[in-house]
Design an enzyme around this catalytic site. Structure first.
Site, mmCIF file in Angstrom:
data_model
loop_
_atom_site.group_PDB
_atom_site.id
_atom_site.type_symbol
_atom_site.label_atom_id
_atom_site.label_comp_id
_atom_site.label_asym_id
_atom_site.label_seq_id
_atom_site.Cartn_x
_atom_site.Cartn_y
_atom_site.Cartn_z
ATOM 1 N N SER A 1 0.542 0.947 7.708
ATOM 2 C CA SER A 1 0.497 0.102 6.514
ATOM 3 C C SER A 1 -0.897 -0.466 6.358
ATOM 4 O O SER A 1 -1.755 -0.290 7.224
ATOM 5 C CB SER A 1 1.509 -1.035 6.641
ATOM 6 O OG SER A 1 0.960 -2.064 7.421
ATOM 7 N N LYS A 2 -1.061 -1.181 5.251
ATOM 8 C CA LYS A 2 -2.386 -1.751 4.979
ATOM 9 C C LYS A 2 -2.747 -2.812 6.020
ATOM 10 O O LYS A 2 -3.886 -3.228 6.126
ATOM 11 C CB LYS A 2 -2.416 -2.335 3.571
ATOM 12 C CG LYS A 2 -2.192 -1.242 2.528
ATOM 13 C CD LYS A 2 -2.807 -1.563 1.199
ATOM 14 C CE LYS A 2 -2.938 -0.337 0.323
ATOM 15 N NZ LYS A 2 -1.767 0.035 -0.455
#
Ligand code: GLU
Length: 315
Positions: free
Chosen positions: A252-253
């Site tokens: 994920s970011k």
């Protein structure tokens, strides 16, 4: 017919390895066939996707050597290329569906949706129980008065199987009513839903090939249904496996190590692309490779179909 591929990033943060793999595969798949590439910025959620992130993302893609023929800075016949500037098109599609009686207002709150005894999908989404489906116009007006807020808008889906053959993952099918339920076209705050915007845009931009992560495989039957209702020609869909962090979680970011902000300080573009191509099965040595150098070795049948875990310390 010339292939038209696309990059469709949602710039809610800095680009990470998962986005880069997506853009690399979309680029290779289109360019290998002599195709064109469109860049569309999926910033419907303007609060989460400020313009400065989009600019940064474009700069990162250029640094990686993944170019495009149409997009925000270069222009093209099908702009604007920011979804936040295309709401008139989504509104027109919505009205078309409304005229066919396919759309209804939904007053359910988030809490009500989750409290309903409807089954939950694997991705945690609730299959909409159809609570507001049968409201009469008078009942809907009464709800609107009572709640004092605009309703969300949902699309009626039929008790029908929608099947397609994915270009990489093979046959996939879903019963729209049972597995998904009536889905959102517009949120109560007026924001158009991804499902509607992506269909309207891919069709309007002449996209013939959609390459994206397998997390969107189960959105495809919904999108095919929308293509059909709107009388649009669907593209060819190719989903690729997800890239997982070394501990097996979805990237994920928030995975700082996988974000280009730190990666760019310690690796060249060719090193990053070479390692991603190694993980995706078409650069066995893992040696640094520029995007064009990967064109000869790239083939979809070399790419795995199971999720790909990034080995610890590879990047
Ligand atoms: N904007 C979406 C994302 O970044 C991609 C949507 C799509 O490829 O259809 O996850």
């Amino acid at each position: 017919m010339q292939t038209v591929g696309r990059f469709a990033p949602s710039p809610s943060g800095r680009i990470h390895l998962g986005n880069i793999l997506c853009c690399l595969l979309a680029w290779l798949s289109a360019r290998q066939k002599g195709g064109r590439v469109v860049l569309r910025i999926e910033d419907l959620d303007t609060a989460r996707c400020p313009r400065r992130y989009a600019g940064r993302m474009e700069e990162d893609l250029r640094w990686l050597g993944l170019d495009w023929d149409e997009g925000p800075a270069v222009g093209g016949p099908d702009g604007p290329y920011y979804q936040s500037e295309r709401t008139a098109l989504y509104q027109a599609a919505l009205e078309k569906l409304e005229q066919r009686g396919m759309v209804y207002p939904c007053f359910c709150t988030r809490a009500e949706l989750h409290a309903a005894s409807a089954p939950h999908r694997e991705d945690g989404q609730v299959v909409y129980a159809g609570t507001c489906r049968r409201l009469t116009a008078e009942q809907a007006a009464e709800r609107a008065r009572r709640t004092g807020r605009a309703p969300a808008l949902r699309l009626r889906v039929p008790e029908e199987e929608w099947a397609f053959t994915d270009g990489h993952m093979g046959p996939y099918r879903e019963n729209l009513a049972r597995d998904c339920g009536d889905f959102l076209l517009r949120r109560s705050d007026g924001m158009f839903a991804y499902q509607l915007a992506v269909v309207v845009d891919d069709a309007a931009m002449g996209v013939t090939e959609v390459v994206r992560g397998a997390d969107l495989l189960d959105s495809t039957p919904r999108q095919l249904y929308l293509y059909d209702l709107l009388g649009l020609e669907p593209p060819h869909f190719i989903h690729f496996p997800l890239l997982l962090a070394p501990d097996g979680r979805r990237l994920s970011k928030r995975d700082a190590d996988a974000g280009l902000d730190t990666l760019r300080d310690r690796a060249t573009a060719a090193e990053i692309l070479g390692k991603l191509a190694y993980l995706a099965g078409f650069n066995p040595s893992g040696a640094p490779r520029a995007a064009e150098e990967l064109l000869t070795d790239f083939a979809w049948d070399k790419v795995p179909t199971a999720d790909i875990r990034i080995p610890e310390g590879l990047f």
